[in-house]
Design a protein around this motif. Sequence first.
Motif, PDB file in Angstrom:
ATOM      1  N   SER A   5       0.848  -1.194   0.000  1.00  0.00           N
ATOM      2  CA  SER A   5       0.000   0.000   0.000  1.00  0.00           C
ATOM      3  C   SER A   5       0.880   1.241   0.000  1.00  0.00           C
ATOM      4  CB  SER A   5      -0.892   0.032   1.243  1.00  0.00           C
ATOM      5  OG  SER A   5      -1.738  -1.089   1.276  1.00  0.00           O
ATOM      6  N   THR A   7       0.973   5.454   0.469  1.00  0.00           N
ATOM      7  CA  THR A   7       0.344   6.702   0.905  1.00  0.00           C
ATOM      8  C   THR A   7       1.171   7.839   0.334  1.00  0.00           C
ATOM      9  OG1 THR A   7      -0.477   5.726   2.947  1.00  0.00           O
ATOM     10  CG2 THR A   7      -0.325   8.126   2.880  1.00  0.00           C
ATOM     11  N   GLU A  47      -6.962  10.330   9.879  1.00  0.00           N
ATOM     12  CA  GLU A  47      -6.828   9.348   8.802  1.00  0.00           C
ATOM     13  C   GLU A  47      -5.434   8.728   8.789  1.00  0.00           C
ATOM     14  OE1 GLU A  47      -9.067   8.019   6.448  1.00  0.00           O
ATOM     15  OE2 GLU A  47     -10.447   8.892   7.902  1.00  0.00           O
ATOM     16  N   GLY A  51      -4.174   4.668   9.568  1.00  0.00           N
ATOM     17  CA  GLY A  51      -3.239   3.857   8.796  1.00  0.00           C
ATOM     18  C   GLY A  51      -2.083   3.356   9.631  1.00  0.00           C
ATOM     19  N   SER A 129       3.834  -1.076   3.690  1.00  0.00           N
ATOM     20  CA  SER A 129       3.305   0.250   3.372  1.00  0.00           C
ATOM     21  C   SER A 129       4.457   1.178   2.999  1.00  0.00           C
ATOM     22  CB  SER A 129       2.504   0.818   4.536  1.00  0.00           C
ATOM     23  OG  SER A 129       3.291   0.930   5.686  1.00  0.00           O
ATOM     24  N   HIS A 148      -2.623  -1.096  -3.344  1.00  0.00           N
ATOM     25  CA  HIS A 148      -3.529  -0.076  -2.814  1.00  0.00           C
ATOM     26  C   HIS A 148      -2.827   1.276  -2.773  1.00  0.00           C
ATOM     27  CE1 HIS A 148      -5.749  -3.580  -1.361  1.00  0.00           C
ATOM     28  NE2 HIS A 148      -4.660  -3.958  -0.732  1.00  0.00           N
ATOM     29  N   TYR A 149      -3.597   2.324  -3.015  1.00  0.00           N
ATOM     30  CA  TYR A 149      -3.103   3.689  -2.903  1.00  0.00           C
ATOM     31  C   TYR A 149      -4.000   4.474  -1.959  1.00  0.00           C
ATOM     32  CZ  TYR A 149      -0.002   3.380  -6.991  1.00  0.00           C
ATOM     33  OH  TYR A 149       1.002   3.061  -7.857  1.00  0.00           O
ATOM     34  N   ALA A 150      -3.392   5.282  -1.093  1.00  0.00           N
ATOM     35  CA  ALA A 150      -4.095   6.319  -0.349  1.00  0.00           C
ATOM     36  C   ALA A 150      -3.494   7.633  -0.836  1.00  0.00           C
ATOM     37  CB  ALA A 150      -3.899   6.164   1.155  1.00  0.00           C
ATOM     38  N   SER A 179     -13.434   7.579   0.499  1.00  0.00           N
ATOM     39  CA  SER A 179     -12.845   8.913   0.405  1.00  0.00           C
ATOM     40  C   SER A 179     -13.312   9.765   1.575  1.00  0.00           C
ATOM     41  CB  SER A 179     -13.189   9.596  -0.917  1.00  0.00           C
ATOM     42  OG  SER A 179     -14.577   9.823  -1.009  1.00  0.00           O
ATOM     43  N   TYR A 190      -8.915   6.560  -1.286  1.00  0.00           N
ATOM     44  CA  TYR A 190      -8.338   5.214  -1.171  1.00  0.00           C
ATOM     45  C   TYR A 190      -8.718   4.396  -2.394  1.00  0.00           C
ATOM     46  CZ  TYR A 190      -7.704   6.560   3.720  1.00  0.00           C
ATOM     47  OH  TYR A 190      -7.330   7.203   4.871  1.00  0.00           O
ATOM     48  N   ASP A 192      -7.983   0.745  -4.793  1.00  0.00           N
ATOM     49  CA  ASP A 192      -7.386  -0.564  -5.053  1.00  0.00           C
ATOM     50  C   ASP A 192      -7.010  -0.599  -6.523  1.00  0.00           C
ATOM     51  OD1 ASP A 192      -7.882  -1.340  -2.467  1.00  0.00           O
ATOM     52  OD2 ASP A 192      -9.608  -2.590  -2.961  1.00  0.00           O
TER      53      ASP A 192
END
Length: 197
Positions: A5, A7, A47, A51, A129, A148-150, A179, A190, A192
């Motif tokens: 993931s 961020t 937020e 995480g 991450s 995954h991206y945040a 979101s 967020y 996928d």
Amino acid sequence: MRAISVTMNVTLDGVVQSLGRPDEDTRGGFTHGGWGGRYQDEVLGEEMSRGMGKPGDMLFGRRTWEDFIGAWAGQTDGNPFTTHLNAATKYVASTTLDDAGKWQNSVLLRGDAAKTVAELKATPGNDLSVIGSASLVHALHAAGLIDHYALLIHPLALGGGLRLFADPAPYTEFTLTRSVATTKGVIIAYYDQVTSS
């Protein structure tokens, strides 16, 4: 297999360079460093804490790992980010670093990032991450390794600087899973990864 993931703080025009300080990353003559500070608020903090509360290991590129050492390594300030970062296993992908002994619980992944991270991802263990580390993210995205991206999308355009999805980047589709909008206009989205070619 471990999930990866990412961020990443990003401007509306896709710039990810030098969020925190004017001198953080001046590559290419970048002069807009420190653009993210005025967008901090309680929503964004909550937020990011969410995480950090998840178990997992960290994955860094050399530049970001070395930058984080100055801010986090060995600190005992009671900040939950400090506690998480110091306790986590930190994998550092680098072709130039000799060892990772400057920060506890760091492991050097020497060699080509896409290859060494693909090997790590295939092993059993905690999910991984990535925070920042734009060059590493470019390599992992191009190799189809990110799950995954945040994205913390800030309401400004800089007109220049290192972009999140830079050439060559493969065609990729994403699914928005959640979101949140902050009081300062940052949209935390967020995603996928669905497909990559």
